[in-house]
Design a protein around this motif. Structure first.
Motif, mmCIF file in Angstrom:
data_model
loop_
_atom_site.group_PDB
_atom_site.id
_atom_site.type_symbol
_atom_site.label_atom_id
_atom_site.label_comp_id
_atom_site.label_asym_id
_atom_site.label_seq_id
_atom_site.Cartn_x
_atom_site.Cartn_y
_atom_site.Cartn_z
ATOM 1 N N ARG A 85 0.846 -1.189 0.000
ATOM 2 C CA ARG A 85 0.000 0.000 0.000
ATOM 3 C C ARG A 85 0.880 1.238 0.000
ATOM 4 O O ARG A 85 1.882 1.275 0.715
ATOM 5 N N ILE A 86 0.508 2.243 -0.785
ATOM 6 C CA ILE A 86 1.194 3.538 -0.752
ATOM 7 C C ILE A 86 0.526 4.370 0.336
ATOM 8 O O ILE A 86 -0.664 4.669 0.254
ATOM 9 N N LEU A 87 1.292 4.711 1.369
ATOM 10 C CA LEU A 87 0.777 5.529 2.470
ATOM 11 C C LEU A 87 1.029 7.012 2.219
ATOM 12 O O LEU A 87 0.281 7.865 2.681
ATOM 13 N N LYS A 88 2.137 7.308 1.523
ATOM 14 C CA LYS A 88 2.466 8.685 1.120
ATOM 15 C C LYS A 88 3.124 8.596 -0.237
ATOM 16 O O LYS A 88 4.131 7.905 -0.396
ATOM 17 N N ASP A 89 2.559 9.276 -1.212
ATOM 18 C CA ASP A 89 3.103 9.244 -2.566
ATOM 19 C C ASP A 89 4.034 10.438 -2.790
ATOM 20 O O ASP A 89 4.070 11.375 -1.984
ATOM 21 N N LEU A 90 4.749 10.391 -3.897
ATOM 22 C CA LEU A 90 5.636 11.489 -4.274
ATOM 23 C C LEU A 90 4.835 12.754 -4.544
ATOM 24 O O LEU A 90 3.707 12.693 -5.036
ATOM 25 N N GLU A 91 5.444 13.884 -4.244
ATOM 26 C CA GLU A 91 4.860 15.165 -4.614
ATOM 27 C C GLU A 91 5.442 15.652 -5.930
ATOM 28 O O GLU A 91 4.931 16.577 -6.539
ATOM 29 N N THR A 92 6.531 15.014 -6.377
ATOM 30 C CA THR A 92 7.271 15.415 -7.562
ATOM 31 C C THR A 92 6.877 14.554 -8.757
ATOM 32 O O THR A 92 6.765 13.336 -8.634
ATOM 33 N N ASP A 93 6.692 15.188 -9.909
ATOM 34 C CA ASP A 93 6.479 14.455 -11.156
ATOM 35 C C ASP A 93 7.836 13.904 -11.591
ATOM 36 O O ASP A 93 8.798 14.662 -11.728
ATOM 37 N N ILE A 94 7.924 12.602 -11.795
ATOM 38 C CA ILE A 94 9.222 11.997 -12.118
ATOM 39 C C ILE A 94 9.381 11.700 -13.613
ATOM 40 O O ILE A 94 10.394 11.132 -14.016
ATOM 41 N N LYS A 95 8.434 12.105 -14.426
ATOM 42 C CA LYS A 95 8.552 11.869 -15.867
ATOM 43 C C LYS A 95 9.843 12.507 -16.380
ATOM 44 O O LYS A 95 10.141 13.656 -16.093
ATOM 45 N N ASP A 96 10.632 11.708 -17.086
ATOM 46 C CA ASP A 96 11.907 12.134 -17.682
ATOM 47 C C ASP A 96 12.956 12.559 -16.643
ATOM 48 O O ASP A 96 13.900 13.275 -16.981
ATOM 49 N N ARG A 97 12.814 12.121 -15.416
ATOM 50 C CA ARG A 97 13.794 12.425 -14.359
ATOM 51 C C ARG A 97 14.611 11.188 -14.044
ATOM 52 O O ARG A 97 14.162 10.061 -14.209
ATOM 53 N N ASP A 98 15.812 11.378 -13.546
ATOM 54 C CA ASP A 98 16.615 10.291 -12.987
ATOM 55 C C ASP A 98 16.225 10.172 -11.524
ATOM 56 O O ASP A 98 16.295 11.144 -10.774
ATOM 57 N N VAL A 99 15.828 8.959 -11.118
ATOM 58 C CA VAL A 99 15.337 8.726 -9.763
ATOM 59 C C VAL A 99 16.239 7.712 -9.073
ATOM 60 O O VAL A 99 16.560 6.658 -9.634
ATOM 61 N N LEU A 100 16.648 8.029 -7.864
ATOM 62 C CA LEU A 100 17.415 7.117 -7.027
ATOM 63 C C LEU A 100 16.614 6.864 -5.757
ATOM 64 O O LEU A 100 16.422 7.770 -4.946
ATOM 65 N N ILE A 101 16.119 5.639 -5.606
ATOM 66 C CA ILE A 101 15.389 5.252 -4.395
ATOM 67 C C ILE A 101 16.407 4.970 -3.305
ATOM 68 O O ILE A 101 17.356 4.218 -3.519
ATOM 69 N N VAL A 102 16.213 5.564 -2.136
ATOM 70 C CA VAL A 102 17.118 5.369 -1.004
ATOM 71 C C VAL A 102 16.379 4.580 0.071
ATOM 72 O O VAL A 102 15.308 4.990 0.524
ATOM 73 N N GLU A 103 16.959 3.455 0.460
ATOM 74 C CA GLU A 103 16.367 2.549 1.445
ATOM 75 C C GLU A 103 17.315 2.337 2.614
ATOM 76 O O GLU A 103 18.524 2.465 2.461
ATOM 77 N N ASP A 104 16.752 1.981 3.762
ATOM 78 C CA ASP A 104 17.572 1.605 4.906
ATOM 79 C C ASP A 104 17.993 0.145 4.794
ATOM 80 O O ASP A 104 19.151 -0.192 4.967
ATOM 81 N N VAL A 105 17.028 -0.733 4.479
ATOM 82 C CA VAL A 105 17.322 -2.164 4.421
ATOM 83 C C VAL A 105 16.448 -2.826 3.355
ATOM 84 O O VAL A 105 15.300 -2.432 3.159
ATOM 85 N N ILE A 106 17.014 -3.803 2.689
ATOM 86 C CA ILE A 106 16.235 -4.658 1.801
ATOM 87 C C ILE A 106 16.238 -6.035 2.443
ATOM 88 O O ILE A 106 17.268 -6.703 2.507
ATOM 89 N N ASP A 107 15.087 -6.423 2.973
ATOM 90 C CA ASP A 107 14.931 -7.737 3.605
ATOM 91 C C ASP A 107 14.648 -8.782 2.530
ATOM 92 O O ASP A 107 15.541 -9.462 2.085
ATOM 93 N N SER A 108 13.410 -8.894 2.111
ATOM 94 C CA SER A 108 13.053 -9.866 1.067
ATOM 95 C C SER A 108 13.171 -9.241 -0.315
ATOM 96 O O SER A 108 13.375 -9.941 -1.299
ATOM 97 N N GLY A 109 13.022 -7.928 -0.410
ATOM 98 C CA GLY A 109 13.072 -7.237 -1.693
ATOM 99 C C GLY A 109 11.731 -7.165 -2.396
ATOM 100 O O GLY A 109 11.610 -6.509 -3.432
ATOM 101 N N LEU A 110 10.710 -7.814 -1.858
ATOM 102 C CA LEU A 110 9.410 -7.858 -2.530
ATOM 103 C C LEU A 110 8.751 -6.478 -2.607
ATOM 104 O O LEU A 110 8.268 -6.070 -3.660
ATOM 105 N N THR A 111 8.717 -5.756 -1.500
ATOM 106 C CA THR A 111 8.096 -4.434 -1.494
ATOM 107 C C THR A 111 8.874 -3.478 -2.393
ATOM 108 O O THR A 111 8.294 -2.734 -3.177
ATOM 109 N N LEU A 112 10.187 -3.515 -2.307
ATOM 110 C CA LEU A 112 11.009 -2.627 -3.125
ATOM 111 C C LEU A 112 10.863 -2.959 -4.607
ATOM 112 O O LEU A 112 10.813 -2.062 -5.447
ATOM 113 N N SER A 113 10.778 -4.232 -4.935
ATOM 114 C CA SER A 113 10.579 -4.635 -6.325
ATOM 115 C C SER A 113 9.268 -4.053 -6.861
ATOM 116 O O SER A 113 9.205 -3.525 -7.976
ATOM 117 N N TRP A 114 8.222 -4.104 -6.050
ATOM 118 C CA TRP A 114 6.946 -3.511 -6.422
ATOM 119 C C TRP A 114 7.089 -2.000 -6.611
ATOM 120 O O TRP A 114 6.588 -1.429 -7.582
#
Length: 184
Positions: A85-114
């Motif tokens: 579930r998305i609890l808070k979405d981006l406020e920024t339009d990411i079309k044609d932008r370079d995006v770097l997702i920053v995470e603390d931990v990747i446990d199973s990777g399932l949520t991040l993959s989604w």
């Protein structure tokens, strides 16, 4: 808060504050080189990525924009429900932008993959992932993680943004809790 403040609740320190800072400097240098001259948006995944995101942004020498998302697949428990579930979405339009997702931990990777799939569907130029910690189960998911701080064993860890019952996020290191803390 430091190790002394935890008393007997701390089992062991896995990654020290100094090791975290050194690794962030290395990751920052790679990110600066990879995105030189580009318009990078770093996206922190709340709540755990707050520490990583702030410290990473400070070591970067390139100007970056920042935004935040909150997603959940855990509900009230400690294991994933499998429904994201998305609890808070981006406020920024990411079309044609370079995006770097920053995470603390990747446990199973399932949520991040989604999450990666969701963001890629919005038309960015690129989507990459930076995480402070990757655990062994993440290797079972088809997920390319470009920047990794530390590969750690499959233990329950706290500190540097990682919590147990919303506590211990403010530790400057990553460690494990003594069993009596979560067996109570």
């Amino acid at each position: 808060m430091d190790a002394k403040d935890m008393g007997r609740d701390l089992e062991k320190v896995l990654v020290t504050e100094e090791e975290i800072n050194a690794r962030l400097a290395e990751l920052g240098a790679r990110i600066d080189a990879d995105y030189a001259g580009r318009d990078l948006l770093i996206v922190g995944v709340l709540k755990g990525a707050v520490m990583v995101m702030a410290d990473l942004a400070r070591v970067l020498h390139s100007p970056v924009s920042m935004d935040w998302m909150a997603v959940s697949s855990y509900g009230a428990g400690t294991t994933s429900s499998g429904v994201v579930r998305i609890l808070k979405d981006l406020e920024t339009d990411i079309k044609d932008r370079d995006v770097l997702i920053v995470e603390d931990v990747i446990d199973s990777g399932l949520t991040l993959s989604w999450l990666v799939g969701n963001l890629k569907s919005r038309g960015p130029s690129s989507v990459e992932v930076c995480t402070m910690v990757r655990k062994p189960l993440a290797f079972d998911v088809d997920l390319d993680v470009k920047y990794i701080g530390f590969d750690l064993p499959n233990e329950f860890i706290v500190g540097y943004g990682l919590d147990y019952a919303e506590k211990y996020r403010n530790l400057p290191f990553i460690g494990t809790l003594a069993p009596h803390v979560y067996e109570e």
